[in-house]
Motif scaffolding. Structure first.
Motif, PDB file in Angstrom:
ATOM      1  N   ALA A 208      91.619  47.568  11.312  1.00 35.91           N
ATOM      2  CA  ALA A 208      92.105  48.368  12.446  1.00 35.91           C
ATOM      3  C   ALA A 208      93.287  47.657  13.085  1.00 35.91           C
ATOM      4  O   ALA A 208      93.427  46.431  12.993  1.00 35.91           O
ATOM      5  N   LYS A 209      94.154  48.411  13.759  1.00 30.15           N
ATOM      6  CA  LYS A 209      95.367  47.841  14.333  1.00 30.15           C
ATOM      7  C   LYS A 209      95.148  47.246  15.722  1.00 30.15           C
ATOM      8  O   LYS A 209      96.062  46.671  16.301  1.00 30.15           O
ATOM      9  N   VAL A 210      93.929  47.384  16.256  1.00 28.34           N
ATOM     10  CA  VAL A 210      93.595  46.780  17.547  1.00 28.34           C
ATOM     11  C   VAL A 210      92.239  46.100  17.434  1.00 28.34           C
ATOM     12  O   VAL A 210      91.455  46.411  16.540  1.00 28.34           O
ATOM     13  N   HIS A 211      91.971  45.175  18.354  1.00 27.59           N
ATOM     14  CA  HIS A 211      90.668  44.528  18.457  1.00 27.59           C
ATOM     15  C   HIS A 211      90.006  45.033  19.733  1.00 27.59           C
ATOM     16  O   HIS A 211      90.246  44.485  20.818  1.00 27.59           O
ATOM     17  N   PRO A 212      89.196  46.095  19.654  1.00 26.47           N
ATOM     18  CA  PRO A 212      88.572  46.616  20.874  1.00 26.47           C
ATOM     19  C   PRO A 212      87.785  45.519  21.584  1.00 26.47           C
ATOM     20  O   PRO A 212      87.044  44.768  20.939  1.00 26.47           O
ATOM     21  N   PRO A 213      87.934  45.396  22.902  1.00 26.35           N
ATOM     22  CA  PRO A 213      87.230  44.330  23.630  1.00 26.35           C
ATOM     23  C   PRO A 213      85.737  44.584  23.704  1.00 26.35           C
ATOM     24  O   PRO A 213      85.266  45.722  23.643  1.00 26.35           O
ATOM     25  N   ARG A 214      84.967  43.513  23.860  1.00 22.87           N
ATOM     26  CA  ARG A 214      83.525  43.598  24.036  1.00 22.87           C
ATOM     27  C   ARG A 214      83.207  43.858  25.512  1.00 22.87           C
ATOM     28  O   ARG A 214      83.865  43.316  26.397  1.00 22.87           O
ATOM     29  N   GLN A 215      82.207  44.674  25.748  1.00 23.70           N
ATOM     30  CA  GLN A 215      81.746  44.900  27.114  1.00 23.70           C
ATOM     31  C   GLN A 215      80.388  44.242  27.280  1.00 23.70           C
ATOM     32  O   GLN A 215      79.437  44.599  26.582  1.00 23.70           O
ATOM     33  N   HIS A 216      80.313  43.271  28.158  1.00 16.87           N
ATOM     34  CA  HIS A 216      79.066  42.538  28.362  1.00 16.87           C
ATOM     35  C   HIS A 216      78.622  42.690  29.809  1.00 16.87           C
ATOM     36  O   HIS A 216      79.343  42.345  30.732  1.00 16.87           O
ATOM     37  N   GLU A 217      77.443  43.256  29.989  1.00 14.31           N
ATOM     38  CA  GLU A 217      76.825  43.343  31.305  1.00 14.31           C
ATOM     39  C   GLU A 217      75.350  43.054  31.131  1.00 14.31           C
ATOM     40  O   GLU A 217      74.705  43.603  30.230  1.00 14.31           O
ATOM     41  N   LYS A 218      74.808  42.186  31.966  1.00 14.54           N
ATOM     42  CA  LYS A 218      73.408  41.790  31.833  1.00 14.54           C
ATOM     43  C   LYS A 218      72.505  42.999  31.967  1.00 14.54           C
ATOM     44  O   LYS A 218      72.574  43.744  32.935  1.00 14.54           O
ATOM     45  N   ALA A 219      71.649  43.181  30.953  1.00 11.81           N
ATOM     46  CA  ALA A 219      70.722  44.308  30.935  1.00 11.81           C
ATOM     47  C   ALA A 219      69.372  43.891  31.510  1.00 11.81           C
ATOM     48  O   ALA A 219      69.080  42.707  31.674  1.00 11.81           O
ATOM     49  N   TYR A 220      68.540  44.900  31.779  1.00 14.51           N
ATOM     50  CA  TYR A 220      67.176  44.647  32.238  1.00 14.51           C
ATOM     51  C   TYR A 220      66.417  43.856  31.182  1.00 14.51           C
ATOM     52  O   TYR A 220      66.509  44.128  29.991  1.00 14.51           O
ATOM     53  N   ARG A 221      65.650  42.866  31.622  1.00 12.96           N
ATOM     54  CA  ARG A 221      64.837  42.053  30.730  1.00 12.96           C
ATOM     55  C   ARG A 221      63.367  42.246  31.073  1.00 12.96           C
ATOM     56  O   ARG A 221      62.972  42.170  32.245  1.00 12.96           O
ATOM     57  N   VAL A 222      62.550  42.484  30.068  1.00 11.86           N
ATOM     58  CA  VAL A 222      61.119  42.661  30.280  1.00 11.86           C
ATOM     59  C   VAL A 222      60.497  41.324  30.682  1.00 11.86           C
ATOM     60  O   VAL A 222      60.714  40.305  30.025  1.00 11.86           O
ATOM     61  N   ARG A 223      59.753  41.337  31.789  1.00 14.35           N
ATOM     62  CA  ARG A 223      59.030  40.130  32.190  1.00 14.35           C
ATOM     63  C   ARG A 223      57.686  40.115  31.473  1.00 14.35           C
ATOM     64  O   ARG A 223      57.003  41.126  31.378  1.00 14.35           O
ATOM     65  N   GLY A 224      57.290  38.948  30.986  1.00 15.56           N
ATOM     66  CA  GLY A 224      56.024  38.866  30.283  1.00 15.56           C
ATOM     67  C   GLY A 224      55.570  37.432  30.110  1.00 15.56           C
ATOM     68  O   GLY A 224      56.340  36.490  30.303  1.00 15.56           O
ATOM     69  N   THR A 225      54.324  37.286  29.723  1.00 13.68           N
ATOM     70  CA  THR A 225      53.724  35.967  29.501  1.00 13.68           C
ATOM     71  C   THR A 225      53.979  35.537  28.064  1.00 13.68           C
ATOM     72  O   THR A 225      53.547  36.216  27.121  1.00 13.68           O
ATOM     73  N   LYS A 226      54.684  34.442  27.898  1.00 14.09           N
ATOM     74  CA  LYS A 226      55.044  33.984  26.556  1.00 14.09           C
ATOM     75  C   LYS A 226      53.794  33.580  25.782  1.00 14.09           C
ATOM     76  O   LYS A 226      52.927  32.878  26.284  1.00 14.09           O
ATOM     77  N   GLU A 227      53.703  34.044  24.547  1.00 11.91           N
ATOM     78  CA  GLU A 227      52.592  33.694  23.673  1.00 11.91           C
ATOM     79  C   GLU A 227      52.737  32.257  23.170  1.00 11.91           C
ATOM     80  O   GLU A 227      53.835  31.691  23.188  1.00 11.91           O
ATOM     81  N   PRO A 228      51.652  31.641  22.717  1.00 13.26           N
ATOM     82  CA  PRO A 228      51.749  30.299  22.145  1.00 13.26           C
ATOM     83  C   PRO A 228      52.686  30.278  20.936  1.00 13.26           C
ATOM     84  O   PRO A 228      52.928  31.302  20.290  1.00 13.26           O
ATOM     85  N   PHE A 229      53.169  29.103  20.658  1.00 15.59           N
ATOM     86  CA  PHE A 229      54.077  28.894  19.538  1.00 15.59           C
ATOM     87  C   PHE A 229      53.459  29.459  18.245  1.00 15.59           C
ATOM     88  O   PHE A 229      52.273  29.315  17.998  1.00 15.59           O
ATOM     89  N   TYR A 230      54.285  30.068  17.432  1.00 13.19           N
ATOM     90  CA  TYR A 230      53.887  30.641  16.142  1.00 13.19           C
ATOM     91  C   TYR A 230      52.997  31.876  16.286  1.00 13.19           C
ATOM     92  O   TYR A 230      52.256  32.220  15.367  1.00 13.19           O
ATOM     93  N   THR A 231      53.064  32.569  17.410  1.00 10.43           N
ATOM     94  CA  THR A 231      52.310  33.807  17.586  1.00 10.43           C
ATOM     95  C   THR A 231      53.274  34.979  17.673  1.00 10.43           C
ATOM     96  O   THR A 231      54.197  34.976  18.492  1.00 10.43           O
ATOM     97  N   LEU A 232      53.086  35.966  16.824  1.00 12.93           N
ATOM     98  CA  LEU A 232      53.893  37.181  16.856  1.00 12.93           C
ATOM     99  C   LEU A 232      52.945  38.369  16.930  1.00 12.93           C
ATOM    100  O   LEU A 232      52.097  38.553  16.058  1.00 12.93           O
ATOM    101  N   ASN A 233      53.076  39.151  17.981  1.00 13.86           N
ATOM    102  CA  ASN A 233      52.206  40.309  18.173  1.00 13.86           C
ATOM    103  C   ASN A 233      52.820  41.548  17.538  1.00 13.86           C
ATOM    104  O   ASN A 233      53.971  41.894  17.819  1.00 13.86           O
TER     105      ASN A 233
END
Length: 434
Positions: free
Chosen positions: A182-207
């Motif tokens: 492409a002849k242009v490099h469209p700029p990136r738009q970065h705005e902080k999105a909502y993040r789900v709050r939650g209790t982190k599982e122990p290491f090596y746990t994937l639900n």
């Protein structure tokens, strides 16, 4: 037949090394002790798996995929792949928590893993090797060889590759660089999105929370709203995230956005088995007012129509490629590139979305393979941060939706499936949780 296959030994493995493709460059920089960019694909057959025959099928099929039968190495300025001639990868009994971190030094340096459980064959791959399309070619080819070792014939088409054929040059290419014009490099738009709050599982746990439903029912509901199935599921997930944010205590509302990979092969002809995807971010901004589900559906539909087309996607590819072709960046040492990219991803890119969703769509398999297959599944794998990732795939009339998260709470998943049921879709839920 097995003897003929097994004669194809080291001549299958090319002597040259491979550069990482444009997407693959990022994934190793995010590698942590508790995180690897790993995804899983599974096929469920109609009879129990024989692990010895499956191991023979893996040994035969892997020689057909030189960019998957590799080990990753560090150079001064970039990482690269070299042919891996070590034994493996070895077939293993399946585990409760899939997509565990994949060390570059473990598993005889292979970046793929194969598992079996009763009727199911699963393949996990590090994302630096390729995307879901390339991975599905590996899985279906392994499955086809497995069936042939059992005495069945499988036509070589769709995702099933001929293991007697040499890989075509197009299968090995970094397709991004061919279309970064492409002849242009469209700029990136970065705005902080909502993040789900939650209790982190122990290491090596994937639900994992999975839903199985009728594809025709989902299509009928999506048609009622005047959108595609992918647009409908994106809208349902956005609506669930909006509801989740509204119920939580918050100092201020934030936009809700989904990171959705787009298969660029739909728009730019390519046979590559490596990565050829880009990300788009459909979203809703609740600061503008309260949205009904119908409004969320409409906005999602319009977003997809506006951004997912050849012109915008070519511009996105060109912007991404600029970082690799920049003369200054090219001479920056690898350890400094890793530091900058990982910090940028953690502080900016990862915070640009609230969840992930991918839909591989309706899967094609050869007709003579269909009598042996019950279903397919896909899992996006372990999230980089506290969030949930949703992966969807359809085979015949069986549509499977699999959520993967590393937090205890499952509010988003619950709200998502409740909406499907409310819309008249019958869903069967399963999980790896106790």
């Amino acid at each position: 037949m097995p003897a003929k296959y097994l004669q194809q030994t080291e001549k299958r493995i090319k002597k040259d090394w491979y550069k990482l493709d444009l997407s693959a460059i990022v994934y190793p920089t995010l590698q942590r002790r508790d995180f690897s960019a790993v995804y899983r694909l599974s096929v469920t057959l109609k009879y129990k798996i024989d692990p010895d025959i499956l191991q023979r099928a893996v040994d035969i099929a892997m020689k057909r995929f030189p960019t998957y039968k590799v080990a990753i190495r560090k150079g001064l300025f970039w990482r690269y792949f070299e042919p891996n001639r070590r034994p493996g990868p070895y077939v293993m009994p399946d585990i409760q928590n899939p997509c565990m971190p994949m060390g570059f030094q473990t598993n005889n340096r292979y970046l793929v893993r194969f598992y079996y459980y009763e009727n199911r064959i699963s393949m996990e791959a590090h994302h630096c090797l390729g995307d879901g399309t390339g991975g599905m070619c590996v899985l279906q080819t392994v499955t086809a060889v497995y069936l042939e070792l059992l005495g069945f014939f499988v036509t070589k088409k769709y995702f099933v590759m001929d293991v007697d054929a040499e890989p075509a040059a197009g299968e090995l290419e970094d397709a991004y660089m061919r279309y970064a014009n492409a002849k242009v490099h469209p700029p990136r738009q970065h705005e902080k999105a909502y993040r789900v709050r939650g209790t982190k599982e122990p290491f090596y746990t994937l639900n994992i929370i999975g839903g199985t439903l009728s594809a025709s029912e989902a299509k009928k509901v999506a048609k009622k709203y005047g959108v595609t199935v992918t647009e409908y599921f994106n809208a349902v997930l956005l609506y669930a995230l909006l509801q989740k944010q509204e119920k939580e205590w918050h100092l201020r509302l934030r936009p809700v956005k989904i990171a959705m990979p787009v298969n660029l092969r739909r728009f730019f002809p390519s046979d590559t088995l490596r990565n050829f995807i880009t990300m788009v971010y459909p979203g809703i901004d609740p600061r503008l007012g309260t949205y009904t589900f119908e409004e969320v559906v409409t906005q999602t539909h319009n977003f997809m129509r506006y951004y997912i087309n050849e012109k915008f996607l070519r511009g996105d590819i060109t912007t991404n490629a600029a970082t690799q072709t920049n003369p200054f960046i090219r001479i920056v040492p690898l350890f400094l590139k890793d530091f900058i990219v990982s910090r940028f991803y953690a502080s900016v890119q990862d915070k640009n979305s609230s969840a992930g969703l991918t839909n591989m769509g309706l899967l094609a398999v050869p007709e003579d393979m269909k009598p042996h297959i019950e279903r397919f599944d896909i899992y996006m794998g372990q999230p980089f941060s506290r969030r949930t990732n949703c992966a969807i795939i359809t085979y015949e009339d069986i549509l499977t939706i699999n959520f993967a998260s590393s937090i205890v709470e499952a509010d988003v998943e619950r709200l998502f499936f409740r909406k499907l049921v409310k819309d008249g879709i019958h869903v069967k839920i399963a999980s790896n949780r106790n």
